[in-house]
Design an enzyme around this catalytic site. Structure first.
Site, PDB file in Angstrom:
ATOM      1  N   PRO A 261       1.792  14.523   7.251  1.00 39.55           N
ATOM      2  CA  PRO A 261       3.129  15.094   7.122  1.00 39.55           C
ATOM      3  C   PRO A 261       4.120  14.187   6.401  1.00 39.55           C
ATOM      4  CG  PRO A 261       2.952  14.042   9.257  1.00 39.55           C
ATOM      5  CD  PRO A 261       1.636  13.822   8.559  1.00 39.55           C
ATOM      6  N   ASP A 262       3.651  13.291   5.552  1.00 40.90           N
ATOM      7  CA  ASP A 262       4.495  12.256   4.974  1.00 40.90           C
ATOM      8  C   ASP A 262       5.771  12.790   4.319  1.00 40.90           C
ATOM      9  OD1 ASP A 262       1.610  11.779   5.038  1.00 40.90           O
ATOM     10  OD2 ASP A 262       2.088   9.758   4.365  1.00 40.90           O
TER      11      ASP A 262
END
Length: 800
Positions: free
Chosen positions: A557-558
């Site tokens: 989910p950067d």
């Protein structure tokens, strides 16, 4: 004190757009959900609706009736932000266009969140989350090579849209406060996915700078990127990136002579030898439990995580102990274990406080005058004409890799002076290039519009200079492992003693609390630990085959976590006002991933053992899925939402409109047969033809878009969605996102080149720290400062 407590927001959205209001409500805004008589259509999925509308108040208004519209405009006159997702036809018919709303309140921020945006040839088309994944390039990178593309788990695309809209709304609100003038914000869900989920033309883009000649037409063979191995009680995933991590793994394997060559210190060599290396690791892991492997790997400094099922996530002592997951009443009489919220503010989680409202539960607000309050003052000067809204803010950006790049870039794009602070002894991993120098596109995308300062924070003089910068800074942003800022002497408490108005944002994979706080954090390990990897699995493959997990090529989910942290940081700037203190913001990246999976986790908590990977066979809609089209590896996504969609689909495709298919129960019972017939029809048509014909009758459908094709997509071209980024150290210009949303008066971001290491060190030290040239030279010679190589060479030249 929640930072947005002074804001009133009216929410007229549906589906994914509802996440925007939920995020603002989590951060303290008074969000009033406007529903039609009988309630929102979204209530047909009570769990998803409840989670997207928690913390909101509820009002029922008939906007097709003049009295209802008049009552809405009465609320608009006293609101700060209106969120709406009306179709173009609905807005026109009800006289509720952005212009009409602005006439009722010239200082209003109107945020339109629609599937494809308010302009462009596709503005009237319709989408669902799965259709957006196809049109937004996500689907083309997911699935087994040579097989059917695989939809990502539900929730991850929707939350991306909501986070983007929340950021755009707050940027526009800052502009409104500083100018007194309202703003119309045009958020395209398609563009949010293209530029915000895992952009092909953004930090760590999966398309190798988006060049079609380097991106395979089929799904990438990602099984060996971050490999998953079977073990005694499930699976584990490892991430061998740094040389020290590989050498620790080499030692754990017993130092096999076959891999003793130093060339295996490099990732490409290990990847090329994965057919020989991975079987050795698999044999080592096979007879051990996940718990034992994670403990041993962590002790050795090897990034490793168990691949957890949804039920195991719900039972995790980490997520329950930190309050990431909590039992709650999410709607009247509806209880489940759900994500609470993704952010801690001053050590307290800002999350679920009250259930979603019943229809009309707070209709008393229609006759209640809002408490008078002074005009909001941010303590910033009036905004010069044409200047970006965040002009005058300063951020010291200690962030690294994708998360750090994205958080700072959002502020830099909209005018903040973002100073990328680096130390040559600990370079940002995003800078790495195959040749060990120059600039890669990923860094150029992620750090555009920033300035670069080379500074050794571990030296006494470096720490002193940093503290001097903090005294006149608004935000310090970092995403190191927990405790790093504190070990450097830069905790929020320490820095607040220097500058009480400072906002400090910190993030790590699992946060600074709970039993997993010391675990190494990379996106693939976060996905494994949060249940995403288990849900992102090809259900047609052997369940014991590690290659069935299809999330290996996706950076998640950067990006969305970096954007979510930016929303919280800007909220804290708004909340402190002109005279208030700053706040400490902490965003565990795992909590953002869990937040996106809320409806899935809630369903699993109610029916343990019943929820797992869906693959492309989504429940709740039929027919729906990924269908083959004419051409080489061409696909489309179609989703029939209701009986009206079915009648339209049958009319276009010629599928038999039998009486028992006219209702969902009948279609669900015959789903396999209907989808086989539909696939036979789509296989005779090009995907663009399928999309065109079905969208013409209002059925959500989209061709699967590959990343290079984004640059020529008619809707993205019409909306000028990409601009060209130049950098002197890149071999060629590259496409880049033009903006986070369309704004009525806020200018598009500049595209200033990302800094080289220490590029602006002398400029920053002279202008902000008032250092003399000889003092700068002394600190550069001592290694406290690092300046650009050309600056250092010039400083060492004898005088003419």
């Amino acid at each position: 004190m929640l930072p947005l407590s002074a804001l009133r927001v009216l929410d007229l959205t549906e589906n994914a757009a509802e996440w925007c209001g939920r995020i603002l409500a989590d951060l303290g805004a008074e969000v009033i959900r406007i529903e039609p008589p009988g309630g929102s259509p979204g209530r047909r999925d009570p769990v998803a609706f409840a989670l997207r509308n928690a913390n909101k108040a509820g009002v029922v208004l008939d906007l097709d009736d003049p009295a209802g519209r008049s009552a809405l405009l009465g609320l608009v006159a006293d609101a700060d932000i209106v969120l709406e997702s009306l179709t173009h036809a609905q807005a026109q018919a009800r006289a509720l266009t952005s212009a009409a709303l602005s006439r009722a309140n010239p200082a209003l921020v109107v945020v339109s969140i629609t599937d494809f945006g308010r302009t462009g040839p596709h503005r009237d088309r319709v989408a669902t989350e799965d259709v957006l994944a196809a049109a937004g390039g996500v689907l083309s990178r997911s699935g087994l090579p040579g097989g059917t593309p695989l939809q990502p788990p539900r929730g991850v695309v929707s939350l991306t849209v909501g986070v983007h809209a929340a950021w755009a709304a707050l940027v526009a609100y800052v502009k409104r406060v500083r100018t007194g003038r309202g703003e119309h914000v045009d958020v395209s869900a398609l563009e949010a996915v293209v530029h915000g989920f895992d952009p092909g033309f953004g930090s760590q883009g999966s398309a190798a700078a988006g060049r079609s000649e380097t991106f395979p037409r089929g799904r990438p063979d990602a099984a060996n990127f971050y490999p998953i191995f079977p073990c005694a009680d499930g699976h584990v995933r490892i991430c061998l990136l740094a040389t020290r991590q590989w050498r620790a793994m080499f030692s754990w394997l017993g130092e096999p002579a076959e891999f003793a060559d130093p060339r295996y210190d490099a990732i490409p060599a290990r990847f090329a030898a994965s057919d020989r290396l991975n079987p050795l690791i698999a044999a080592l892991f096979a007879d051990h439990s996940r718990e034992k492997l994670v403990a041993e790997g962590t002790a050795r400094g090897i990034p490793i995580a168990g691949v957890l099922s949804v039920d195991e996530v719900l039972a995790s002592d980490h997520f329950t102990g930190t309050g990431t997951l909590a039992p709650a009443e999410i709607d009247a009489g509806l209880h489940a274990t759900v994500p609470s919220g993704y952010v801690f503010i001053d050590g307290v989680r800002a999350g679920l406080r009250r259930r979603a409202p019943r229809p009309g539960e707070h209709n008393d607000l229609l006759s209640t005058t809002r408490s008078a309050r002074p005009d909001h003052d941010l303590g910033l000067p009036s905004l010069p004409s044409g200047a970006p809204p965040l002009t005058g803010l300063r951020m010291l950006d200690l962030g690294v890799i994708v998360f750090g790049a994205e958080l700072g870039r959002l502020f830099a794009d909209y005018g903040a002076d973002v100073i990328k602070v680096e130390n040559s002894a600990f370079p940002d991993g995003l800078r790495q290039t195959r040749k060990g120098g120059g600039m890669n596109a990923s860094f150029a995308w992620g750090h555009r519009n920033k300035r670069g300062l080379g500074l050794d924070l571990r030296s006494p003089d470096g720490a002193r200079l940093f503290r001097e910068l903090v005294a006149d800074t608004d935000i310090v942003a970092a995403n190191f492992k927990p405790g790093t800022l504190e070990s450097l002497g830069f905790s929020h408490a320490e820095l607040a003693r220097i500058n009480p108005r400072l906002v400090v944002t910190d993030s790590s994979a699992f946060g600074s609390r709970g039993p997993w706080r010391s675990r190494m954090g990379y996106g693939p390990l976060v996905r494994a630990s949060c249940g995403l990897s288990a849900l992102w699995r090809d259900t047609d493959a052997d369940p014991d085959d590690p290659s069935a997990f299809c999330d290996g090529s996706t950076v998640y989910p950067d990006h969305v976590a970096g954007h979510a942290a930016a929303v919280a940081a800007l909220a804290a700037v708004i909340g402190r006002g002109a005279t208030g203190p700053g706040q400490s913001i902490e965003v565990p990246q795992a909590d953002v991933a869990v937040y996106a999976l809320g409806p899935t986790l809630a369903a699993a908590s109610s029916r343990p053992g019943s929820v797992g990977a869906e693959g492309n066979r989504r429940s709740g809609a039929a027919p729906a899925g990924v269908f083959p089209c004419a051409g080489d590896d061409e696909w489309c996504v179609i989703e029939v939402r209701d009986d009206d969609d079915w009648r339209a689909l049958a009319a276009v495709t010629g599928l038999p409109d039998d009486p028992d298919a006219r209702h969902f129960a009948g279609r669900a019972a015959r789903r396999a047969q209907i989808e086989q017939q539909l696939a036979a029809w789509t296989a005779r048509h090009h995907p663009a033809q399928v999309e065109e014909r079905l969208q013409a009758v209002g059925v959500p459908a989209a061709a699967m878009l590959r990343l290079p094709d984004e640059l020529t997509h008619p809707q993205l071209v019409a909306r000028d969605s990409f601009h060209t980024l130049h950098h002197p150290l890149l071999s060629r210009p590259v496409p880049a996102s033009a903006r986070v949303a369309g704004f009525s008066s806020i200018p598009d971001p500049a595209l200033r080149p990302a800094p080289t290491p220490g590029e602006h060190t002398r400029e920053i030290c002279a202008s902000l720290l008032r250092l003399k040239p000889d003092e700068i030279d002394r600190l550069v010679a001592a290694g406290v400062l690092q300046s650009a190589p050309e600056d250092a060479a010039a400083a060492n030249q004898p005088p003419p």
